[in-house]
Design a protein around this motif. Structure first.
Motif, mmCIF file in Angstrom:
data_model
loop_
_atom_site.group_PDB
_atom_site.id
_atom_site.type_symbol
_atom_site.label_atom_id
_atom_site.label_comp_id
_atom_site.label_asym_id
_atom_site.label_seq_id
_atom_site.Cartn_x
_atom_site.Cartn_y
_atom_site.Cartn_z
ATOM 1 N N ALA A 45 1.241 -1.279 -0.166
ATOM 2 C CA ALA A 45 -0.312 -0.081 0.155
ATOM 3 C C ALA A 45 0.940 1.339 -0.369
ATOM 4 O O ALA A 45 0.465 2.620 -0.112
ATOM 5 N N ASP A 46 1.909 1.164 -0.069
ATOM 6 C CA ASP A 46 3.030 2.339 -0.011
ATOM 7 C C ASP A 46 4.307 2.561 -0.390
ATOM 8 O O ASP A 46 5.303 3.058 -0.790
ATOM 9 N N ALA A 47 3.644 1.482 -1.803
ATOM 10 C CA ALA A 47 4.634 1.577 -2.883
ATOM 11 C C ALA A 47 4.058 1.620 -4.670
ATOM 12 O O ALA A 47 3.030 1.230 -4.709
ATOM 13 N N ALA A 48 5.100 1.861 -5.267
ATOM 14 C CA ALA A 48 3.839 1.734 -7.243
ATOM 15 C C ALA A 48 3.747 0.584 -7.430
ATOM 16 O O ALA A 48 4.677 -0.094 -6.767
ATOM 17 N N ILE A 49 3.096 0.139 -7.770
ATOM 18 C CA ILE A 49 2.724 -0.978 -8.328
ATOM 19 C C ILE A 49 2.386 -1.431 -9.924
ATOM 20 O O ILE A 49 2.136 0.086 -10.794
ATOM 21 N N ASP A 50 2.961 -2.006 -10.909
ATOM 22 C CA ASP A 50 3.170 -1.803 -11.864
ATOM 23 C C ASP A 50 1.892 -2.449 -12.689
ATOM 24 O O ASP A 50 1.139 -3.481 -12.421
ATOM 25 N N ALA A 51 0.984 -1.606 -12.994
ATOM 26 C CA ALA A 51 -0.517 -2.192 -13.996
ATOM 27 C C ALA A 51 -0.402 -2.824 -14.475
ATOM 28 O O ALA A 51 -1.701 -1.933 -15.348
ATOM 29 N N GLY A 52 0.139 -3.276 -16.109
ATOM 30 C CA GLY A 52 -0.080 -2.982 -18.017
ATOM 31 C C GLY A 52 0.429 -1.711 -17.726
ATOM 32 O O GLY A 52 1.482 -1.402 -17.658
ATOM 33 N N ARG A 55 0.693 2.581 -14.262
ATOM 34 C CA ARG A 55 1.704 2.219 -12.176
ATOM 35 C C ARG A 55 1.090 3.290 -11.456
ATOM 36 O O ARG A 55 0.886 4.198 -11.186
ATOM 37 N N VAL A 56 0.347 2.316 -10.888
ATOM 38 C CA VAL A 56 -0.189 2.901 -9.925
ATOM 39 C C VAL A 56 0.428 2.635 -8.183
ATOM 40 O O VAL A 56 0.977 1.726 -7.755
ATOM 41 N N LYS A 57 0.172 3.934 -7.680
ATOM 42 C CA LYS A 57 -0.003 4.119 -6.220
ATOM 43 C C LYS A 57 -1.180 4.566 -5.543
ATOM 44 O O LYS A 57 -0.918 5.848 -5.282
ATOM 45 N N PRO A 58 -1.237 3.555 -4.363
ATOM 46 C CA PRO A 58 -2.286 4.766 -3.620
ATOM 47 C C PRO A 58 -2.077 4.905 -2.640
ATOM 48 O O PRO A 58 -1.121 4.850 -2.141
ATOM 49 N N VAL A 59 -2.816 6.464 -2.542
ATOM 50 C CA VAL A 59 -2.053 7.659 -1.325
ATOM 51 C C VAL A 59 -3.045 7.114 0.011
ATOM 52 O O VAL A 59 -2.856 7.122 0.778
ATOM 53 N N ARG A 60 -4.638 6.575 -0.360
ATOM 54 C CA ARG A 60 -5.430 7.405 1.154
ATOM 55 C C ARG A 60 -6.902 6.870 0.310
ATOM 56 O O ARG A 60 -6.872 6.858 -0.329
ATOM 57 N N ALA A 61 -7.496 6.457 1.702
ATOM 58 C CA ALA A 61 -8.914 5.978 1.260
ATOM 59 C C ALA A 61 -10.020 7.031 1.878
ATOM 60 O O ALA A 61 -9.606 7.093 3.009
ATOM 61 N N THR A 180 -4.169 -7.559 -4.648
ATOM 62 C CA THR A 180 -4.851 -6.589 -3.622
ATOM 63 C C THR A 180 -4.525 -5.618 -2.651
ATOM 64 O O THR A 180 -3.548 -6.464 -2.238
ATOM 65 N N VAL A 181 -4.825 -4.563 -2.726
ATOM 66 C CA VAL A 181 -4.483 -3.804 -1.643
ATOM 67 C C VAL A 181 -5.211 -2.809 -0.785
ATOM 68 O O VAL A 181 -6.788 -3.349 -0.808
ATOM 69 N N THR A 182 -4.568 -3.041 0.694
ATOM 70 C CA THR A 182 -5.787 -3.337 1.113
ATOM 71 C C THR A 182 -4.940 -1.690 2.119
ATOM 72 O O THR A 182 -4.029 -1.305 2.671
ATOM 73 N N LEU A 183 -6.849 -0.461 2.223
ATOM 74 C CA LEU A 183 -6.034 0.739 2.386
ATOM 75 C C LEU A 183 -6.544 1.203 4.104
ATOM 76 O O LEU A 183 -8.357 0.545 4.597
ATOM 77 N N PRO A 184 -6.995 1.400 4.911
ATOM 78 C CA PRO A 184 -6.934 2.316 5.780
ATOM 79 C C PRO A 184 -8.342 3.515 5.374
ATOM 80 O O PRO A 184 -8.266 4.103 4.358
ATOM 81 N N VAL A 185 -10.036 2.895 5.936
ATOM 82 C CA VAL A 185 -10.353 4.194 5.150
ATOM 83 C C VAL A 185 -10.748 4.817 6.262
ATOM 84 O O VAL A 185 -11.608 4.896 7.306
ATOM 85 N N ALA A 186 -10.986 6.694 5.565
ATOM 86 C CA ALA A 186 -11.058 7.472 7.473
ATOM 87 C C ALA A 186 -12.476 7.989 6.297
ATOM 88 O O ALA A 186 -13.138 7.967 5.758
ATOM 89 N N GLU A 187 -13.373 8.730 7.684
ATOM 90 C CA GLU A 187 -14.764 9.297 7.505
ATOM 91 C C GLU A 187 -14.113 10.522 7.435
ATOM 92 O O GLU A 187 -13.768 11.291 9.039
ATOM 93 N N LEU A 188 -13.955 11.776 7.141
ATOM 94 C CA LEU A 188 -13.628 12.936 7.224
ATOM 95 C C LEU A 188 -14.709 13.658 7.449
ATOM 96 O O LEU A 188 -15.915 13.859 6.989
ATOM 97 N N PRO A 189 -14.997 14.643 8.692
ATOM 98 C CA PRO A 189 -15.037 15.488 9.391
ATOM 99 C C PRO A 189 -15.491 16.688 8.217
ATOM 100 O O PRO A 189 -14.573 16.707 7.034
ATOM 101 N N VAL A 190 -16.084 17.656 8.114
ATOM 102 C CA VAL A 190 -16.291 18.613 7.017
ATOM 103 C C VAL A 190 -15.579 19.375 6.518
ATOM 104 O O VAL A 190 -15.338 19.978 5.741
ATOM 105 N N THR A 191 -14.951 19.350 7.612
ATOM 106 C CA THR A 191 -13.818 20.684 7.046
ATOM 107 C C THR A 191 -12.253 20.062 6.246
ATOM 108 O O THR A 191 -11.377 21.113 6.173
ATOM 109 N N ASP A 192 -12.699 19.072 6.939
ATOM 110 C CA ASP A 192 -11.909 17.870 5.424
ATOM 111 C C ASP A 192 -12.357 17.488 4.240
ATOM 112 O O ASP A 192 -10.839 17.171 4.514
ATOM 113 N N TRP A 193 -12.794 18.435 4.406
ATOM 114 C CA TRP A 193 -13.561 17.612 3.045
ATOM 115 C C TRP A 193 -12.464 18.674 1.700
ATOM 116 O O TRP A 193 -12.124 19.452 2.274
#
Length: 198
Positions: A45-52, A55-61, A180-193
């Protein structure tokens, strides 16, 4: 009489051999059927992935309850958002990235996500070769959908073929689940949108 007995004996031998062969094949098929299915690997979840082609690097969810990056929500909806850095690995501009990420275990009423540039909220832009852009995948969800604190996202890749079987042209084919990449999922308060979500 002797010929009749001999032919019967040959028939029994043949039938017995056929039965044994059938049982052997059935046993092999059962044994292979009992083998565990191939499970796509866990991807970092913290490195770039070659996907055909990408190249993708998940940042946050996170979960948003308001319009995010220009994607409006219907009353009573919320959105699951995945931000990822994406690089086009091909020689031409492309936007065939909608299926790269898929959240596991959630009912997705709209199927494919909306995808936007985070820097200016442009929806479904073409990404140019070699240029890394941060993209937001936005999946509208019913407001009462339970989103776990961490979520698995399937990553889909494709295979490049210099000549396809139908037209003899080069291209990307045969999408498959790379892992499969696993990420923590935050629920953003209004001020963080995100600022671009207004």
């Amino acid at each position: 009489m002797f010929k009749t007995a001999r032919s019967r004996f040959q028939t029994w031998i043949t039938a017995g051999a056929g039965t044994i062969a059938a049982l052997f094949v059935a046993g092999l098929m059962g044994a292979f059927g009992a083998l565990p299915a191939h499970v796509p690997p866990r991807l970092p979840a913290d490195a770039a992935i070659d996907a055909g082609r990408w190249r993708v690097k998940p940042v946050r969810a996170y979960v948003s309850r308001a319009k995010v990056y220009g994607v409006p929500l219907k009353p009573g909806q919320k959105a699951l958002v995945l931000e990822a850095d994406m690089t086009n690995r091909t020689a031409q501009s492309d936007k065939a990235y909608f299926n790269v990420f898929t959240p596991d275990g959630l009912a997705l009423p709209d199927g494919l996500p909306m995808v936007a540039l985070t820097r200016d909220s442009t929806l479904t832009p073409e990404l140019h070769p070699g240029m890394t852009e941060r993209m937001a995948y936005v999946w509208p969800l019913a407001g009462d959908t339970a989103v776990p604190a961490s979520l698995n996202f399937g990553v889909t890749a494709e295979i490049f073929k210099p000549r396809d079987n139908l037209y003899g042209m080069p291209g990307w084919f045969n999408p498959y689940r790379l892992g499969t990449v696993t990420l923590p999922v935050a629920e953003l308060p209004v001020t963080d949108w995100p600022a671009n979500g207004s």
